[in-house]
Design an enzyme around this catalytic site. Structure first.
Site, PDB file in Angstrom:
ATOM      1  NE  ARG A  41     128.717 -10.346 131.600  1.00 39.71           N
ATOM      2  CZ  ARG A  41     128.415  -9.065 131.748  1.00 39.71           C
ATOM      3  NH1 ARG A  41     129.299  -8.223 132.227  1.00 39.71           N
ATOM      4  NH2 ARG A  41     127.207  -8.622 131.431  1.00 39.71           N
ATOM      5  CG  HIS A  83     130.858  -7.760 118.715  1.00 35.76           C
ATOM      6  ND1 HIS A  83     130.107  -6.891 117.943  1.00 35.76           N
ATOM      7  CD2 HIS A  83     129.975  -8.358 119.552  1.00 35.76           C
ATOM      8  CE1 HIS A  83     128.840  -6.967 118.298  1.00 35.76           C
ATOM      9  NE2 HIS A  83     128.731  -7.843 119.273  1.00 35.76           N
ATOM     10  CE  LYS A 101     124.143  -4.366 114.168  1.00 32.59           C
ATOM     11  NZ  LYS A 101     124.000  -3.399 115.254  1.00 32.59           N
ATOM     12  CG  ASP A 181     122.881  -0.684 118.406  1.00 34.30           C
ATOM     13  OD1 ASP A 181     123.257  -1.852 118.592  1.00 34.30           O
ATOM     14  OD2 ASP A 181     121.692  -0.339 118.457  1.00 34.30           O
TER      15      ASP A 181
END
Length: 340
Positions: A41, A83, A101, A181
């Site tokens: 970004r 994601h 993940k 997480d």
């Protein structure tokens, strides 16, 4: 080996996340693959990242990186809530995808990722790296050869000291929380035991607690599961613990095996086995599980080798995560809207 199978992957990285060095840059360097582009970004962050890690060039935006014809693989280490959207965008661009993940914010989004994979015809892999390391492979081997007898109990604990309050892992809009997480590792490890437990585990109950100042974001969560053959499982995760702990204990009718750090075995490669014959400690090697993962991903992309950690597997894990959240009194993580 064909020339195509030897050809290095050409990888583009979304973002300049801290995990990228350990999860991709070092493994790519070890295995001879090219990291051809990075986008962030903040372009200055991407430029600094490229300079530090030898990335070939900087793309002006995520969309520009996806449009780059030289990028054939996209690595997505963005915040959890990003994601799903960027996995979908990368697949729509015809790229192979290695995603950190979990693959999406919730099961509905994970199902869309699975559909996109089928449409794209490219390779998708969710980055549960630990199963490729000899620690987990040996754990499964010991179960399979019957040394521990019948599986009776599994306990996983995945816990870390608290990230800063400003960390996106505490953000509900970015699909944060300890289960997303950390706990996903424990649930996934439980699911991988299905061949020795009569099938996949089912959730029995779950409890957890909000992070103070972050309503709806689980600071810790514990799930109780059961397997068709009667074995029981406990998957605990905590994102404000007093130390790092990432253990997996498997108990059978004839003995037990403990992996003190099944998630990051390069930090502790021990497997401690206890049976009536005594106790032994096996050392399985400190080569990074992320390196094994990249090799498996490459074998799929270049040679069509089987890969269990596909979009179907990702959806099954995400469904179980959502079940845990609901059972513990939370809502599944919301989807994140992005601007492309």
């Amino acid at each position: 080996m064909s020339e195509t199978s030897r050809e290095p992957l050409r990888i583009g990285v979304l973002g300049a996340a801290r995990i990228t060095e350990r999860a991709l840059i070092d493994p790519a360097r070890t295995t001879g693959h090219r990291v051809v582009a990075v986008a962030a970004r903040d372009r200055s962050r991407a430029e600094a990242f490229a300079a530090e890690h030898g990335v070939e060039r900087v793309a002006g935006s995520y969309a520009e990186l996806l449009a780059d014809p030289e990028v054939e693989v996209v690595y997505n280490p963005l915040a959890n809530g990003l994601h799903g959207p960027w996995n979908l965008a990368a697949l729509a661009a015809g790229k192979h995808v290695l995603s950190e993940k979990p693959s999406a914010s919730n099961a509905e989004e994970a199902a869309e990722v699975r559909e996109a994979v089928a449409k794209a015809g490219t390779v998708f892999m969710e980055g549960f790296h630990y199963p490729f390391h000899p620690v987990t492979r040996r754990l499964h081997e010991i179960l399979a050869d019957g040394e521990l007898g019948d599986l009776r109990r599994v306990e996983t604990t995945v816990a870390i000291p608290p990230p800063a309050d400003t960390d996106p892992r505490w953000s509900l809009p970015l699909a944060g929380g300890s289960m997303m997480d950390l706990g996903c590792y424990g649930l996934h490890a439980m699911r991988m035991l299905a061949p020795w437990a009569g099938g996949a585990p089912r959730l029995q109950s779950a409890e957890g607690e909000d992070r103070e100042g972050a309503p709806g974001v689980d600071e810790w969560l514990e799930a109780v599961l059961s397997f068709p053959d009667g074995a029981q499982g406990s998957a605990c995760c905590h994102m404000s613990y007093d130390k790092l702990e990432m253990s997996c204990l498997i108990v059978g009718t004839r003995g037990e095996a403990l992996a003190p750090n099944f998630v990051l075995p390069h930090l502790d490669d021990r497997l401690v086995v206890r049976t009536a014959e005594g106790e032994r400690t096996e050392r399985l090697g400190t080569r990074s599980s992320y390196t094994y993962q990249l090799e498996a991903f490459t074998a799929r992309v270049r040679g069509g080798a089987p890969l269990s950690l596909d979009a179907d597997d990702a959806l099954a894990t995400m469904r179980l995560i959502d079940e845990c959240y609901r059972a513990a009194g939370f809502e599944p993580r919301p989807r994140t809207t992005i601007r492309r």
